[in-house]
Design a protein around this motif. Structure first.
Motif, short mmCIF file in Angstrom:
data_model
loop_
_atom_site.label_atom_id
_atom_site.label_comp_id
_atom_site.label_asym_id
_atom_site.label_seq_id
_atom_site.Cartn_x
_atom_site.Cartn_y
_atom_site.Cartn_z
N THR A 87 55.07 -13.05 -12.62
CA THR A 87 55.33 -14.41 -12.96
C THR A 87 55.27 -14.65 -14.40
O THR A 87 56.20 -15.38 -14.63
CB THR A 87 53.99 -14.99 -12.13
OG1 THR A 87 54.18 -14.69 -10.69
CG2 THR A 87 54.05 -16.54 -12.18
N LEU A 88 54.40 -14.14 -15.14
CA LEU A 88 54.59 -14.41 -16.54
C LEU A 88 56.02 -14.03 -17.11
O LEU A 88 56.38 -14.75 -18.00
CB LEU A 88 53.41 -13.53 -17.25
CG LEU A 88 53.17 -13.69 -18.73
CD1 LEU A 88 52.92 -15.26 -19.27
CD2 LEU A 88 52.38 -12.84 -19.51
N THR A 90 58.87 -13.88 -15.49
CA THR A 90 59.86 -14.79 -14.87
C THR A 90 59.60 -16.17 -15.75
O THR A 90 60.73 -16.79 -16.17
CB THR A 90 59.88 -15.07 -13.50
OG1 THR A 90 58.47 -15.42 -13.19
CG2 THR A 90 60.22 -13.61 -12.83
N ASP A 91 58.48 -16.58 -16.00
CA ASP A 91 58.28 -17.86 -16.65
C ASP A 91 58.59 -17.99 -18.00
O ASP A 91 59.41 -18.77 -18.69
CB ASP A 91 56.95 -18.27 -16.69
CG ASP A 91 56.42 -18.75 -15.38
OD1 ASP A 91 57.24 -18.94 -14.34
OD2 ASP A 91 55.23 -18.77 -14.83
N ASN A 95 62.59 -17.31 -18.25
CA ASN A 95 63.00 -18.39 -17.44
C ASN A 95 64.10 -17.61 -16.33
O ASN A 95 65.15 -18.11 -16.51
CB ASN A 95 63.92 -19.20 -18.42
CG ASN A 95 64.26 -20.43 -18.03
OD1 ASN A 95 63.69 -21.04 -16.52
ND2 ASN A 95 65.17 -21.27 -18.08
N SER A 134 64.79 -15.79 -12.27
CA SER A 134 64.24 -15.77 -11.00
C SER A 134 63.67 -14.42 -10.87
O SER A 134 64.10 -13.55 -11.68
CB SER A 134 65.25 -15.92 -10.09
OG SER A 134 66.24 -14.87 -9.93
N ARG A 135 62.81 -14.05 -9.78
CA ARG A 135 62.57 -12.70 -9.69
C ARG A 135 63.64 -11.76 -9.10
O ARG A 135 63.62 -10.49 -9.63
CB ARG A 135 61.50 -12.60 -8.69
CG ARG A 135 59.96 -13.11 -9.00
CD ARG A 135 59.10 -12.53 -8.19
NE ARG A 135 57.87 -13.07 -8.64
CZ ARG A 135 56.55 -12.72 -8.44
NH1 ARG A 135 56.53 -11.47 -7.92
NH2 ARG A 135 55.47 -12.96 -9.04
#
Length: 106
Positions: free
Chosen positions: A7-8, A10-11, A14, A16-17
């Motif tokens: 999650t970190l 991807t954030d 910027n 998507s998984r």
């Protein structure tokens, strides 16, 4: 913990998984080519990507059983390394069977 890291990433990037799987698959493939000092015709870098991805999916399935998501992740991760391996091997085979044509192309 692994999901938090994903999650970190991807954030921060910027992405998507799915895109993260594609980029990491290529990155692992290139790194394995460099580490093992094998060209893209070698199956060893491809197997390295597959091993990383299967371990990743096993850990994901341990936390959340989602076989369809796991299949999509494996396909996304392995697609471009597989394309690179197949193209490199086809090109190598072509060069071996048509050595005179390569000289003509230069």
């Amino acid at each position: 913990m692994l999901n938090d890291l994903k999650t970190l990433a991807t954030d921060f990037l910027n992405l998507s998984r799915d895109a993260l799987h594609i980029h990491l698959g290529l990155a692992i493939y290139v790194i394995a080519i460099l580490v093992f000092r094998r060209g893209p015709t070698s199956v060893l870098p491809w197997l390295s990507v597959l091993a990383f991805e299967l371990i990743n999916e096993a850990l994901d399935l341990f936390h959340e059983v989602d076989f369809s998501g796991a299949i999509v992740d494996v396909v996304n991760t392995m697609f471009w390394p597989t394309v690179a391996l197949v193209v490199a091997r086809v090109h190598l085979r072509y060069r071996r069977t048509h050595p005179d044509r390569e000289r003509e192309m230069r």
